[in-house]
Scaffold this active site. Structure first.
Site, mmCIF file in Angstrom:
data_model
loop_
_atom_site.group_PDB
_atom_site.id
_atom_site.type_symbol
_atom_site.label_atom_id
_atom_site.label_comp_id
_atom_site.label_asym_id
_atom_site.label_seq_id
_atom_site.Cartn_x
_atom_site.Cartn_y
_atom_site.Cartn_z
ATOM 1 N N ASP A 11 15.488 1.408 2.960
ATOM 2 C CA ASP A 11 14.302 0.868 2.305
ATOM 3 C C ASP A 11 14.690 -0.064 1.162
ATOM 4 O OD1 ASP A 11 13.135 2.601 4.038
ATOM 5 O OD2 ASP A 11 12.198 3.871 2.524
ATOM 6 N N SER A 38 7.521 2.636 -2.659
ATOM 7 C CA SER A 38 8.348 3.118 -3.769
ATOM 8 C C SER A 38 9.611 2.278 -3.926
ATOM 9 C CB SER A 38 8.709 4.589 -3.571
ATOM 10 O OG SER A 38 9.426 4.784 -2.361
ATOM 11 N N ALA A 39 10.241 1.914 -2.813
ATOM 12 C CA ALA A 39 11.452 1.094 -2.897
ATOM 13 C C ALA A 39 11.148 -0.265 -3.510
ATOM 14 C CB ALA A 39 12.069 0.925 -1.509
ATOM 15 N N VAL A 45 5.583 1.922 4.418
ATOM 16 C CA VAL A 45 6.154 0.574 4.310
ATOM 17 C C VAL A 45 6.935 0.409 3.000
ATOM 18 C CG1 VAL A 45 4.554 -0.577 5.881
ATOM 19 C CG2 VAL A 45 3.918 -0.276 3.484
ATOM 20 N N SER A 46 7.454 1.508 2.480
ATOM 21 C CA SER A 46 8.391 1.493 1.349
ATOM 22 C C SER A 46 7.793 0.957 0.054
ATOM 23 C CB SER A 46 9.655 0.700 1.711
ATOM 24 O OG SER A 46 10.294 1.256 2.818
ATOM 25 N N PRO A 99 0.831 -1.219 0.000
ATOM 26 C CA PRO A 99 0.000 0.000 0.000
ATOM 27 C C PRO A 99 0.857 1.257 0.000
ATOM 28 C CG PRO A 99 -0.669 -1.522 1.742
ATOM 29 C CD PRO A 99 0.638 -2.011 1.215
ATOM 30 N N LYS A 152 1.739 4.418 3.362
ATOM 31 C CA LYS A 152 1.598 3.777 4.666
ATOM 32 C C LYS A 152 2.925 3.659 5.402
ATOM 33 C CE LYS A 152 -2.646 3.039 3.376
ATOM 34 N NZ LYS A 152 -3.706 3.984 3.784
#
Length: 1107
Positions: A802, A758-759, A755-756, A750, A753
């Site tokens: 990340d 994009s990474a 929680v990376s 998601p 949020k």
């Protein structure tokens, strides 16, 4: 039974003999608002109960006190229209000043300071744009029905008279020229200036608020209004409440939702504006919600009504005859609400046999012979009826009339226009929309989109009599009918929603029924995977058999259910076809993805998970020790390379290549099917570009040029995360791409949020591209290259943890790493008695946000100050040492060991985390300021030596807290790791939890906390203390905000037992009860990209023979 009849049956007999006064406040946000007011007003006045009401001889235009008195048998509405559109100041359109001359704006009724303010606003706007282009049709339609029912309607608006009088010629219409808000300020026809919007609203509605309220209350009492209607002016609801008059809002969006994201994205400037607007709305009794609506949590009581549209005056044949257009000519209506200067329309942009009718063209604009300039007062519905498709930007008016009259709509996304995703989803759900890429609009590659539009068969089958329905409800409300529930005020719930930044989407379960188009906007973006049991124990043979459509040539599934689900969905794309006319909607992204691959060729699949920040967080860019856990949710990427002449190109890409006349060239085509909620950010799901465009002569384009290239169209800025991996491989490794690339991205991580997400996209994409080109990247190198993508191409100043976790992580292990720059120390197995969860607060997090960046700048400022102080101390110490010849030999050695060498290291400090906590407190803490302006810092220190952030001289930065945090965080992480190996005990878990709490409050001191994450941490503490006081058997022990802070998720530590899981679920439900938002729970882990490797697959030949 007709909706109006149904309403009358449900509501009972109206009180026709009672004098009622309506006040209708109208937003100026596009044509849709104004015309729906006219529609509802005329229907109210047409009701049988009102036909005996006497009429005025002439329409009253209010100038101060000169208001015609209403008959005692009339209802009186005050209808307020928002001023959205006044900010389109860059539209260079010739406007006759007489249309809204200040001679007609007599404000004798207003206090002097208010009169002066309004006069100045009108003078500033009057020469910039035609106001009749900015008032939507919705208001007009509502007013028309009210007046037709015999009532008086006082319209409070900034629009010129003819906007209303061309459709309504009645003595019951009264126009009052007042500007009470400003809507969204647009930099051009397609871009909203978010900060300017907030500043203009502050100037328009906040500074003169006291005068506005006093004036409106006095005016409402003066006209003896029976009902205030707002579309959707916030202060109108508050003024109505202060005047003791009921109020109703009629809209598909509200300004608190629109502005809340502006606040989040502009560094929380003017945050109080959102609070004030929402508080104003909370005084409204009822929301009449139109199709295509946004989340509007300020309203507790809602009635959904049909589309409000204008009626046709003439047939298609009549209009074409009037315009001299033959039936064999294809006609597109060009409707951007007034064009900015510089839009130079060209003859060759239209296919042969096409004619373009241009709305809103300036008097001075020269048009080619196949473009026809429409009169400014042209009646758009009739033009729509005479056209074959429409090309324009999405607004309520354009979408509602395109749907109602089944006209295919070719649209271009607007930047930061937050109501657009909801309208667009409704348009596409009913097969009415074709999206055009902005660069194709501006370069004239229109043909493939127009041709595609002709193949659509719009199938909207809902009601279009919203004006009549709204008018009926307004009339009944005015005479005393109560629609609102007996609930307590929604102010408490509303306050919590505001705190969460309106990134909550819709509170689950709040609405009785959710239309399909809205559900799709939330839940069907991308290849949504069904829930699967993750307990595979490595036995995947049964599930793997479901993917017999593919032959796996390399790699393994690792028993991962999400990878199996991805392959199954990938296989299903081969059977996706264009939607049939009988189908309401086939997800457009899936249709685009179905044409992406050559199923007879090899496809490479990579996978990379998100991460949960257990300890370390923002200290990564200061060289801290960090502990990170790869989560179960991951991003999958499918990559296929092909010869340019064999690639399946989308039609607009084909047209672009034909226009260049260079023959087949390598093209990058991407379909991004990403995580929950992303569609609400108004992002285009596809992207394509010619790969040679990444070159600048013989060399790859610079990162700075690339950042500007991808940022020019915000709806496609996401492509920087994907195409940026190609540029980094070209720049850093010398790789050249002579073949085309087709990339499908499907992420279950998601967004927003913490929680990376994009990474995971970067790592999976680069891993897949490297595999397709036979490039062997070790996980650490992969992570460092992906960090360059985010830092230099995307422009987000993140650290490396990340990408390292996504690339190097392993299942059920914490990645222990020193970020100097990326040294993996070990993979720490999570003890079997310990468990970590992530709880999403609902507040959208972004490492590109202003707060994260300013804290990073403050941290690097602190490092520079420490280095400077160390250099000064070193110089002073060396001078004293050389001058003191009597120093004892032993003391001299000790001083040399603990003084000179240490100061030398600190004077050349690379990472803040290399300073111990006691050294920081003893030597440097008192030397650092709490805050410093950018200008003062630059004057003294020149630069902060951070390559990914830029100091704003006008801004004040916190220094001491951001500098202290990573130094202490490094110590906390080292202690946390040591405690993980301690004996299983409550003391161990309590100590681990205390370290997490310390980290959390340190984030808050830096300014990176949020109300949502703070609430979750407090809920964990309450649960912890409740269990401790009851039986001493605690299950949860600590919690902390994660990642870049300012929202996102909270990491919780507890025992790995049933009771702790039950408590996490209880926290989830309590958070929902308090805020209306149900948090996502992250639990479980999965392997990183390095451990997963890649899959090379091919569609089985036997499947082709069956097709």
């Amino acid at each position: 039974m007709a909706p109006a009849v149904l309403l009358e049956t449900k509501l009972g007999v109206r009180d026709a003999g009672r004098r009622l006064v309506f006040a209708y406040y109208i937003t100026g946000h596009g044509f849709g608002h104004a015309t729906r007011v006219v529609d509802v007003t005329s229907l109210l006045l047409a009701s049988p109960q009102c036909r005996h009401f006497p009429r005025f001889v002439s329409m009253g235009i209010e100038d101060g006190h000169s208001v015609a008195s209403a008959s005692l048998e009339h209802l009186v509405f005050a209808y307020y229209v928002t001023g959205h559109g006044f900010g389109h100041a860059t539209r260079v359109v010739e406007v006759r000043r007489s249309s809204y001359s200040l001679t007609s704006l007599v404000f004798d009724f207003c206090p002097l300071n208010y009169r002066i303010f309004v006069k100045r606003v009108y003078e500033g706007f009057s020469s910039a744009f035609p106001l009749h282009m900015l008032i939507e049709h919705l208001v007009l339609q509502v007013v028309r029905h009210l007046i037709a029912a015999g009532h008086d309607v006082h319209v409070v608006t900034g629009a010129p008279d003819f906007v209303f009088t061309t459709e309504i010629q009645s003595p019951n219409l009264h126009l009052r020229k007042v500007l009470l808000d400003c809507g969204a300020v647009q930099a051009d026809a397609l871009t909203v200036d978010r900060l300017a919007s907030l500043e203009k609203y502050h100037e328009t509605a906040v500074l003169p608020r006291a005068s506005i309220l006093a004036t409106e209350v006095e005016w409402l009492n003066f006209i003896k209004a029976d009902l205030v209607v707002s579309d959707v002016v916030p202060v109108a609801c508050r003024a109505a409440a202060d005047a003791g008059i009921r109020s109703v809002c009629v809209t598909n969006f509200s300004w608190d939702f629109i502005y809340a994201e502006y606040v989040m994205e502009t560094g929380r400037h003017h945050r109080s504006i959102v609070w004030q607007i929402a508080e104003d709305y909370s005084h409204g009794e009822l929301l009449l919600r139109l199709p295509g609506y946004c989340p509007m949590p300020a309203f507790r009581d809602v009635i959904d009504v049909p589309l409000v549209v204008r009626r046709l005056h003439k047939s298609r044949t009549q209009i074409r005859e009037q315009l001299g257009i033959g039936n064999d000519v294809k006609v597109v209506i060009f409707n951007f609400g007034g064009q900015p200067a510089g839009w130079n329309l060209k003859q060759e942009w239209l296919p042969d046999g096409w004619l373009c009718l241009v709305c809103g063209a300036s008097d001075k604009q020269e048009l080619p012979p196949n473009f026809v300039k429409l009169a400014k007062d042209a009646y758009t519905p009739d033009i729509i009826a005479a056209s074959d498709c429409m090309l324009g930007k999405i607004g309520y008016g354009t979408v509602s009339e395109a749907l109602a009259y089944k006209l295919p709509f070719v649209f271009v996304r607007r930047d930061y226009f937050n109501e657009e995703p909801f309208l667009r989803n409704m348009l596409e759900y009913y097969q009415g929309g074709v999206e055009m890429i902005r660069r194709d609009l501006l370069t004239g590659h229109w043909a493939p989109y127009l041709e595609r539009a002709l193949t659509l068969q719009p199938c909207y089958d809902g009601g279009i009599n919203g004006g009549e329905v709204v008018a009926s409800i307004l009339q009944d409300t005015a005479i005393g009918k109560k629609y609102a529930s007996e609930k307590l005020s929604g102010a408490r719930w509303l306050r919590d929603a505001i705190v969460l930044g309106y990134q909550l989407q819709r509170a689950p379960g709040r609405d009785i029924s959710i239309p399909d188009w809205y559900s799709l906007a939330e839940n069907e973006v991308g290849l949504r995977f069904a829930s699967v049991d993750t307990r595979t124990n490595g036995k995947s043979s049964v599930q793997e058999s479901r993917f017999e459509d593919f032959e796996i040539l390399h790699g393994e599934l690792h028993g991962l259910p999400d990878t199996m689900a991805f392959l199954k969905s990938l296989s299903g794309l081969n059977s996706v076809t264009e939607p049939r006319s009988s189908e309401k909607r086939q997800i457009r992204e899936r249709v685009a993805a179905a044409t992406l691959f050559d199923w007879e060729e090899e496809i490479y699949v990579a996978r990379a998970p998100g991460r949960l920040d257990v300890m370390g967080g923002i200290a990564d860019y200061s060289g801290s020790f960090v502990l990170q856990m790869p989560i179960r949710e991951a991003c999958h990427v499918a990559v296929q390379k092909s010869k340019p002449n064999k690639q399946k190109l989308w039609k607009h890409a084909q047209a672009r290549q034909r226009a260049k006349g260079q023959g087949p060239i390598p093209v990058l085509q991407i379909v991004c099917l990403v995580s929950f909620g992303s569609e609400l950010s108004n992002r285009a799901p596809t992207f394509d570009m010619d790969l040679p465009d990444l070159m600048d002569g013989e060399q790859p384009m610079s990162y700075e040029k690339a950042k500007k290239y991808f940022a020019q169209d915000p709806s496609q800025k996401w492509a920087a995360y994907v195409a940026g991996t190609i540029l980094v491989l070209m720049t850093e490794l010398g790789l050249r791409f002579t073949e085309s690339l087709s990339i499908l991205i499907s992420s279950a991580v998601p967004e927003g949020k913490g929680v990376s997400s994009s990474a995971s996209v970067e790592v999976a994409t680069m891993s897949g591209i490297a595999a397709a080109h036979g490039l062997n990247l070790d996980p650490r190198e992969l992570a460092l290259l992906c960090q360059k993508v985010e830092n230099h191409v995307v422009g987000a100043p993140c650290g490396v943890m990340d990408q390292m976790t996504s690339a190097c992580g392993e299942t059920d292990k914490l990645l222990a790493m020193v970020c100097q720059p990326a040294e993996v120390k070990e993979l720490v197995t999570i003890p079997s008695h310990i468990r970590f969860w992530g709880l999403d607060s609902g507040v959208r997090h972004s490492v590109g946000g202003t707060d994260y960046g300013s804290v990073r700048i403050g941290t690097f400022m602190g490092r520079k100050m420490i280095k400077s102080a160390a250099s000064s101390l070193l110089s002073h110490s060396l001078a004293n040492l050389n001058s003191n010849q009597q120093v004892d030999e032993i003391n001299s050695d000790e001083y040399e060991e603990h003084g000179i060498d240490l100061l030398k290291k600190e004077a050349s400090l690379d990472y803040l985390c290399n300073i111990s906590t006691h050294r920081y407190e003893a030597v440097y803490a008192k030397k650092l300021p709490e805050h410093i302006t950018g200008e003062s810092f630059l004057e003294k220190y020149t630069d902060h030596n951070d390559t990914v952030t830029v100091i704003d001289p006008k801004r004040t930065y916190a220094v001491k807290a951001p500098t202290k945090h990573p130094i202490y965080e490094n110590f906390r992480v080292e202690a946390f790791k040591a405690l993980l190996t301690a004996t299983n005990s409550d003391q161990q878990l309590s100590s681990l939890g205390q370290l997490m709490y310390q980290c959390h409050y340190s984030y808050s001191e830096c300014g990176l906390g949020s109300d949502g994450t703070e609430r979750i941490v407090k809920l964990v503490q309450e649960m912890q203390h409740r269990r401790a006081s009851r039986d001493g058997g605690m299950s949860l022990f600590g919690a902390k905000i994660t990642g870049g802070g300012s929202g996102g998720s909270v990491c919780v530590i507890g025992r790995n037992c049933i009771s702790s899981s039950e408590e996490i679920l209880e926290i989830q439900q309590r958070y929902k009860a308090e805020t209306g938002y149900l948090p996502i729970i992250f639990e479980g882990s999965s392997p990183g990209a390095g451990k997963f490797g890649y899959l090379k697959i091919r569609y089985r030949a036997s499947n082709f023979s069956d097709q």
